[in-house]
Design an enzyme around this catalytic site. Structure first.
Site, mmCIF file in Angstrom:
data_model
loop_
_atom_site.group_PDB
_atom_site.id
_atom_site.type_symbol
_atom_site.label_atom_id
_atom_site.label_comp_id
_atom_site.label_asym_id
_atom_site.label_seq_id
_atom_site.Cartn_x
_atom_site.Cartn_y
_atom_site.Cartn_z
ATOM 1 N N HIS A 143 0.834 -1.197 0.000
ATOM 2 C CA HIS A 143 0.000 0.000 0.000
ATOM 3 C C HIS A 143 0.875 1.256 0.000
ATOM 4 C CE1 HIS A 143 -3.371 -2.640 1.171
ATOM 5 N NE2 HIS A 143 -4.127 -1.684 0.677
ATOM 6 N N LYS A 164 -0.672 4.903 4.537
ATOM 7 C CA LYS A 164 -1.559 3.958 5.223
ATOM 8 C C LYS A 164 -1.044 3.713 6.634
ATOM 9 C CE LYS A 164 -4.160 -0.311 4.642
ATOM 10 N NZ LYS A 164 -5.417 0.419 4.958
#
Length: 237
Positions: free
Chosen positions: A134, A138
């Site tokens: 990600h 995040k």
């Protein structure tokens, strides 16, 4: 439909754009800096709330909405140790709560594929593992999507007792490697390895549009329903 946005980062802004394109209005955009503004809204001002804030804020936001009688769609992960409290309050308040670790239709089909493959692999000599990638913003690791995938594997395979975040590696546990790179929207790779071969399935998101659209569709579906719901209820899969 009048939508209250809880969390106004990149995801919140994408949800706003899609909601407006679909003919809805945004009655509030609440973030850390202006959370007090939420208390100015009356019960009748909001048809549904969409929550994509942070693990630290999500629980309080959900509880507040349920007490106000606002149906709430939540996509924030990292707070699920308190999910039973939310579900109990939802029931007590005859409220409406929709949660998914991922609102992408493709990812939810991938969840089903993941379970099917785990069922097929059960009883064979393969070691399962997972990689999730990600963007660097995040906050939680592993991702909620990775945890949902892991739960599917654990339920379907008799030789997997739980999951561990890499570099921990313990016999009988699914190892999850969580990587953070640039602006990657989300990639999940499920892997089965033996001495003779490797089997992989993967899902790669190209942007946030699929996640945001799914959240708006869930928000359109939720009002008038009472209870705790998820993507399986919406998609009938």
């Amino acid at each position: 439909m009048r939508i209250l946005l809880l969390g106004y980062g990149k995801m919140g802004k994408t949800i706003e754009q899609i909601a407006i394109e679909r003919g809805h209005s945004i009655v509030g955009k609440i973030d850390v800096q202006n959370r007090a503004d939420m208390e100015k809204l009356q019960t009748a001002d909001v048809d549904v709330a969409i929550e994509f804030s942070s693990p630290e804020s999500a629980f309080e936001n959900i509880i507040y909405c349920l007490k106000k009688g606002w149906p709430i769609v939540c996509g924030t992960t990292g707070w699920l140790d308190r999910r039973t409290e939310v579900e109990a309050l939802c029931k007590a308040q005859s409220g409406s709560f929709f949660y998914a670790s991922n609102y992408s239709i493709g990812v939810n089909l991938f969840f089903r594929l993941n379970r099917m493959l785990a069922r097929l692999m059960n009883g064979h000599e393969y070691q399962s593992s997972m990689t999730e990638i990600h963007h660097i913003h995040k906050l939680d690791a592993p991702s909620g999507t990775a945890i949902t995938l892991a739960e599917g594997i654990i339920e379907e395979m008799g030789n997997v007792d739980g999951w561990k975040l890499a570099p921990e590696n313990e016999e009988g546990y699914l190892q999850i490697l969580a990587e953070r790179r640039g602006e990657v929207p989300g990639t999940h790779i499920v892997r089965y390895e033996s001495e003779v071969d490797t089997i992989e399935i993967s899902h790669t998101a190209h942007n946030r549009q699929g996640f945001a659209l799914g959240a708006v569709v869930a928000a359109e579906w939720l009002p008038g329903k009472f209870g705790v719901f998820g993507m399986n209820d919406l998609l009938k899969i």
